[in-house]
Design an enzyme around this catalytic site. Structure first.
Site, PDB file in Angstrom:
ATOM      1  NE  ARG A  97      -4.432  -0.689   0.256  1.00  0.00           N
ATOM      2  CZ  ARG A  97      -4.672  -1.727  -0.556  1.00  0.00           C
ATOM      3  NH1 ARG A  97      -3.762  -2.156  -1.392  1.00  0.00           N
ATOM      4  NH2 ARG A  97      -5.853  -2.332  -0.538  1.00  0.00           N
ATOM      5  CG  HIS A 140      -3.076  -0.367  -6.614  1.00  0.00           C
ATOM      6  ND1 HIS A 140      -3.421   0.355  -5.508  1.00  0.00           N
ATOM      7  CD2 HIS A 140      -3.211  -1.678  -6.236  1.00  0.00           C
ATOM      8  CE1 HIS A 140      -3.750  -0.454  -4.518  1.00  0.00           C
ATOM      9  NE2 HIS A 140      -3.623  -1.707  -4.944  1.00  0.00           N
ATOM     10  CD  GLU A 190      -2.414   3.667  -5.077  1.00  0.00           C
ATOM     11  OE1 GLU A 190      -1.245   3.321  -4.811  1.00  0.00           O
ATOM     12  OE2 GLU A 190      -3.310   2.870  -5.407  1.00  0.00           O
TER      13      GLU A 190
HETATM   14  C1  8YV Z   1      -6.372  -3.805  -5.629  1.00  0.00           C
HETATM   15  C2  8YV Z   1      -5.237  -4.637  -3.580  1.00  0.00           C
HETATM   16  O1  8YV Z   1      -6.421  -2.758  -4.791  1.00  0.00           O
HETATM   17  O2  8YV Z   1      -6.641  -6.356  -2.821  1.00  0.00           O
HETATM   18  C3  8YV Z   1      -5.966  -5.376  -2.531  1.00  0.00           C
HETATM   19  O3  8YV Z   1      -5.867  -4.983  -1.353  1.00  0.00           O
HETATM   20  O4  8YV Z   1      -4.444  -3.804  -3.311  1.00  0.00           O
HETATM   21  C4  8YV Z   1      -5.459  -4.886  -5.032  1.00  0.00           C
HETATM   22  O5  8YV Z   1      -5.862  -6.141  -5.247  1.00  0.00           O
HETATM   23  C5  8YV Z   1      -7.752  -4.236  -5.821  1.00  0.00           C
HETATM   24  O6  8YV Z   1      -7.771  -5.168  -6.825  1.00  0.00           O
HETATM   25  C6  8YV Z   1      -8.682  -3.107  -6.252  1.00  0.00           C
HETATM   26  O7  8YV Z   1      -9.991  -3.549  -6.164  1.00  0.00           O
END
Ligand code: 8YV
Length: 329
Positions: free
Chosen positions: A240, A287, A269
């Site tokens: 993150r 991401h 972001e």
């Molecule tokens: C994406 C993630 O944010 O699952 C999470 O925590 O960081 C990633 O998989 C997610 O896919 C957005 O919906």
């Protein structure tokens, strides 16, 4: 009988909406507008449930403004966008989508690690810019991956999947985590060795961050930590934004305190710090660690299953606050 009302906060696979429509009256957002916090609260106010993604902040204030709300189902394993305490106090079930993304996200961690160590995107940009005129012995020399020491911070399910993949590269794995894994799990994770954070940063050739974001993990990697790393080391963040102090990382990459970084997540972001774009020793992705088609579909279905269970009197499989298991009347 009227169906429960839900909000789907962002664009989703169209067939998912079709499936949800059998159970719910849906307010969707297929045009994929980003709602302000006030707008989100206003849209959620009369809903029984909400399907969210990490880009929506569901704050205590928003929760307080939604007296009918019974379930918040996040399409992600991370749920730092939701005030879990406030939801629990209000008796609202909160769910995430663990497990279905472990292997895909681990694959991507490796893709970033390899691209960073072997300067894949930097050399491709150079080639595309027409700069490749001759072969040279020292062009784009990178770091080796095989036979080196991999340091994993955050040894949950994804961290362990990354460690398992390192056997083929003949690597040693060291890890740091809130708690030590069992001997069996350590063995399965390429005989990973538990070490302190400082030890890990001093000794790893490649550091990968896979820990959840919380107030406690904010700036786990800042200037002091970067100063401990080897000047030849690489850092990969697929966890993150906020786990790394981006300004400190930019300074470390600029001054050569570390060799390179591979980043899929950023503070603030998608408006990442513009200085990242000026650096050649960083691989930047938007991401997408979980973004394979089968995995994003599995995540979407898991979030939908959780929402259906929560609002039809069942118990969602991925309930984060089991004390809220019995739905509000
Ligand atoms: C994406 C993630 O944010 O699952 C999470 O925590 O960081 C990633 O998989 C997610 O896919 C957005 O919906």
């Amino acid at each position: 009988m009227t169906k429960p009302g839900i909000l789907v906060t962002r664009a989703v696979f169209p067939d998912l909406l079709e499936r949800l429509s059998h159970y719910f009256e849906i307010e969707s957002n297929q045009e994929d507008r980003i709602f302000s916090e006030q707008e989100l609260a206003q849209k959620m106010r009369d809903k029984d449930g909400v399907y969210t993604t990490p880009s929506e902040r569901v704050s205590a204030q928003t929760i307080a403004a939604c007296p009918k709300l019974k379930a918040i189902c996040n399409m992600a394993v991370g749920y730092n966008n939701i005030d879990l305490d406030a939801a629990t106090k209000a008796g609202i079930m909160v769910t995430n989508t663990p497990d279905v993304l472990n292997e895909t996200t681990a694959d991507f961690g490796w893709a970033l690690l390899m691209a960073t160590a072997r300067r894949i995107t930097e050399s491709e940009h150079w080639l595309r810019a027409g700069k490749w005129e001759k072969w040279r012995y020292d062009v784009f020399l990178g770091a080796d991956v095989h036979g080196t020491t991999l340091g994993i911070i955050g040894m949950g399910r994804i961290g362990q999947a990354i460690a398992r993949r390192s056997t083929g590269f003949g690597m040693q794995v060291i890890y740091h985590n809130r708690s030590r894994l069992s001997e069996d799990l350590e063995r399965a994770a390429n005989h990973a060795r538990y070490v302190g954070k400082e030890d890990l940063l001093r000794n790893a050739d490649h550091v990968i961050l896979v820990l959840p974001y919380s107030a406690a993990s904010h700036h786990t990697i800042a200037a002091a930590e970067l100063a401990l790393m080897k000047p030849t080391a690489t850092l990969v963040n697929i966890a993150r934004g906020g786990i790394v102090d981006d300004v400190a990382l930019i300074a470390a990459l600029r001054s050569g305190k570390i060799a390179a970084a591979g980043l899929d997540v950023f503070e603030n972001e998608p408006k990442l710090h513009p200085d990242f774009l000026t650096l050649s020793n960083v691989v930047l992705t938007p991401h997408i660690a979980s973004a394979s088609e089968p995995t994003r579909r599995a995540m979407a279905n898991t979030a939908a299953n959780n929402l259906i269970a929560a609002l039809t009197g069942g118990r969602p499989a991925n309930l984060l606050n089991p004390e809220c298991g019995a739905a509000k009347a």
